[in-house]
Design a protein around this motif. Structure first.
Motif, PDB file in Angstrom:
ATOM      1  N   UNK A  75     -38.255 -21.804 -31.818  1.00 46.34           N
ATOM      2  CA  UNK A  75     -38.040 -22.216 -30.422  1.00 46.34           C
ATOM      3  C   UNK A  75     -39.383 -22.193 -29.689  1.00 46.34           C
ATOM      4  N   UNK A  76     -39.653 -23.239 -28.921  1.00 49.81           N
ATOM      5  CA  UNK A  76     -40.857 -23.310 -28.097  1.00 49.81           C
ATOM      6  C   UNK A  76     -40.470 -23.631 -26.664  1.00 49.81           C
ATOM      7  N   UNK A  77     -40.759 -22.695 -25.753  1.00 47.59           N
ATOM      8  CA  UNK A  77     -40.609 -22.950 -24.322  1.00 47.59           C
ATOM      9  C   UNK A  77     -42.018 -23.047 -23.750  1.00 47.59           C
ATOM     10  N   UNK A  78     -42.379 -24.202 -23.236  1.00 48.62           N
ATOM     11  CA  UNK A  78     -43.750 -24.456 -22.783  1.00 48.62           C
ATOM     12  C   UNK A  78     -43.722 -25.095 -21.401  1.00 48.62           C
ATOM     13  N   UNK A  79     -44.422 -24.508 -20.500  1.00 47.30           N
ATOM     14  CA  UNK A  79     -44.535 -24.971 -19.115  1.00 47.30           C
ATOM     15  C   UNK A  79     -43.168 -24.917 -18.418  1.00 47.30           C
ATOM     16  N   UNK A  80     -42.946 -23.782 -17.788  1.00 47.98           N
ATOM     17  CA  UNK A  80     -41.713 -23.582 -17.025  1.00 47.98           C
ATOM     18  C   UNK A  80     -42.045 -22.837 -15.748  1.00 47.98           C
ATOM     19  N   UNK A  81     -41.292 -23.131 -14.700  1.00 47.30           N
ATOM     20  CA  UNK A  81     -41.402 -22.433 -13.421  1.00 47.30           C
ATOM     21  C   UNK A  81     -40.032 -21.852 -13.104  1.00 47.30           C
ATOM     22  N   UNK A  82     -39.972 -20.526 -12.949  1.00 48.54           N
ATOM     23  CA  UNK A  82     -38.720 -19.852 -12.641  1.00 48.54           C
ATOM     24  C   UNK A  82     -38.840 -19.198 -11.272  1.00 48.54           C
ATOM     25  N   UNK A  83     -37.893 -19.515 -10.396  1.00 46.62           N
ATOM     26  CA  UNK A  83     -37.957 -19.058  -9.011  1.00 46.62           C
ATOM     27  C   UNK A  83     -36.678 -18.323  -8.635  1.00 46.62           C
ATOM     28  N   UNK A  84     -36.827 -17.048  -8.255  1.00 43.20           N
ATOM     29  CA  UNK A  84     -35.726 -16.222  -7.772  1.00 43.20           C
ATOM     30  C   UNK A  84     -34.543 -16.206  -8.740  1.00 43.20           C
ATOM     31  N   UNK A  85     -34.847 -16.023 -10.017  1.00 40.24           N
ATOM     32  CA  UNK A  85     -33.811 -15.918 -11.038  1.00 40.24           C
ATOM     33  C   UNK A  85     -33.541 -14.452 -11.364  1.00 40.24           C
ATOM     34  N   UNK A  86     -32.353 -14.183 -11.897  1.00 42.88           N
ATOM     35  CA  UNK A  86     -32.006 -12.820 -12.287  1.00 42.88           C
ATOM     36  C   UNK A  86     -32.866 -12.352 -13.456  1.00 42.88           C
ATOM     37  N   UNK A  87     -33.036 -13.220 -14.430  1.00 43.25           N
ATOM     38  CA  UNK A  87     -33.903 -12.946 -15.570  1.00 43.25           C
ATOM     39  C   UNK A  87     -34.902 -14.084 -15.701  1.00 43.25           C
ATOM     40  N   UNK A  88     -35.970 -13.802 -16.436  1.00 42.60           N
ATOM     41  CA  UNK A  88     -36.946 -14.847 -16.704  1.00 42.60           C
ATOM     42  C   UNK A  88     -36.751 -15.391 -18.104  1.00 42.60           C
ATOM     43  N   UNK A  89     -37.382 -14.733 -19.069  1.00 45.18           N
ATOM     44  CA  UNK A  89     -37.318 -15.095 -20.480  1.00 45.18           C
ATOM     45  C   UNK A  89     -36.574 -13.983 -21.200  1.00 45.18           C
ATOM     46  N   UNK A  90     -35.370 -14.293 -21.686  1.00 40.39           N
ATOM     47  CA  UNK A  90     -34.491 -13.235 -22.195  1.00 40.39           C
ATOM     48  C   UNK A  90     -34.010 -13.545 -23.600  1.00 40.39           C
ATOM     49  N   UNK A  91     -33.976 -12.498 -24.441  1.00 36.96           N
ATOM     50  CA  UNK A  91     -33.321 -12.549 -25.747  1.00 36.96           C
ATOM     51  C   UNK A  91     -32.269 -11.448 -25.741  1.00 36.96           C
ATOM     52  N   UNK A  92     -31.018 -11.803 -26.043  1.00 34.68           N
ATOM     53  CA  UNK A  92     -29.932 -10.825 -25.946  1.00 34.68           C
ATOM     54  C   UNK A  92     -29.041 -10.887 -27.186  1.00 34.68           C
ATOM     55  N   UNK A  93     -28.781  -9.717 -27.767  1.00 30.89           N
ATOM     56  CA  UNK A  93     -27.945  -9.622 -28.965  1.00 30.89           C
ATOM     57  C   UNK A  93     -26.986  -8.451 -28.834  1.00 30.89           C
ATOM     58  N   UNK A  94     -25.881  -8.554 -29.554  1.00 33.48           N
ATOM     59  CA  UNK A  94     -24.867  -7.501 -29.560  1.00 33.48           C
ATOM     60  C   UNK A  94     -25.121  -6.516 -30.694  1.00 33.48           C
TER      61      UNK A  94
END
Length: 222
Positions: A91-110
């Motif tokens: 996975x490649x996330x390149x050039x992003x703008x995040x404004x007033x979000x709960x999370x930014x860059x998240x990885x979540x597992x059970x």
């Protein structure tokens, strides 16, 4: 879900605008599942949940020039629910703008699941008043009465790169790596990460069971 790509191959999704109120529940913007070779570009997403969610069976995913917020940020997972085998890779996330979000860059597992999340790069990302800018959580649980104690198995998380990540964190813990003792997060690479708080308030990193390396200016640091 506003838009779902499921069991797809060779997809280009560009110049999409997804809008929902910030308080609307479970309104993922773009959901990618069991999909290979997908390029999401030049999209603006404002929702009450993940702007982009990438879940099990997905690989070779690119997201470039993404504007996100409000919402829950850009997420890998959740993976491994109900003891299942799940994987996400390349996975490649390149050039992003995040404004007033709960999370930014998240990885979540059970807990209790198996599989892997690997070869994931987040680079050139700006954060503006994001509550949890960088987060890995191997203890994800969204049940009202959770039973999420650490179990013997977990989804393995490895080779994750954060490069040129800047901006303002709302919370004190701008970086939060909450990983399993039995399956620690490893090969976590931070390069030129600079996250601060407004008015020079304290900012820190919380790092549990993670093997990481940094290069350049990394603040806060484990």
């Amino acid at each position: 879900m506003h838009l779902t790509f499921q069991k797809c191959i060779n997809v280009k999704a560009s110049k999409l605008v997804v809008t929902a109120p910030g308080h609307s529940p479970n309104t993922d913007g773009i959901h990618v599942t069991e999909t290979q070779n997908i390029h999401i570009q030049n999209c603006t997403i404002r929702t009450g949940d993940d702007c982009i969610s990438i879940v099990g069976g997905s690989k070779n995913v690119e997201a470039t020039d993404i504007t996100c917020g409000p919402g829950h940020g850009i997420s890998i997972g959740s993976l491994g629910a109900g003891g299942s085998f799940d994987y996400v890779s390349n996975v490649m996330v390149n050039r992003a703008i995040l404004t007033e979000t709960t999370n930014g860059l998240r990885i979540k597992t059970w807990q209790g699941g198996s599989g892997y999340a690997k070869n994931i790069t987040f680079q050139n990302v700006e954060m503006h008043n994001v509550r949890n800018p960088i987060i890995i959580n191997q203890f994800y649980c969204d049940k009202k009465e959770p039973s999420c104690s650490e179990q013997a198995s977990a989804v393995e998380i490895s080779n994750i790169v954060y490069k040129n990540i800047t901006g303002i964190s709302v919370s004190e813990e701008a970086i939060n790596f909450k990983c399993s003792k039995t399956f620690p997060c490893h090969e976590i690479w931070l390069e030129d990460v600079n996250l601060a708080r407004q008015e020079d308030e304290n900012v820190k990193a919380a790092c549990d069971s993670v093997k990481w390396t940094n290069q350049g200016n990394v603040s806060p640091s484990c």
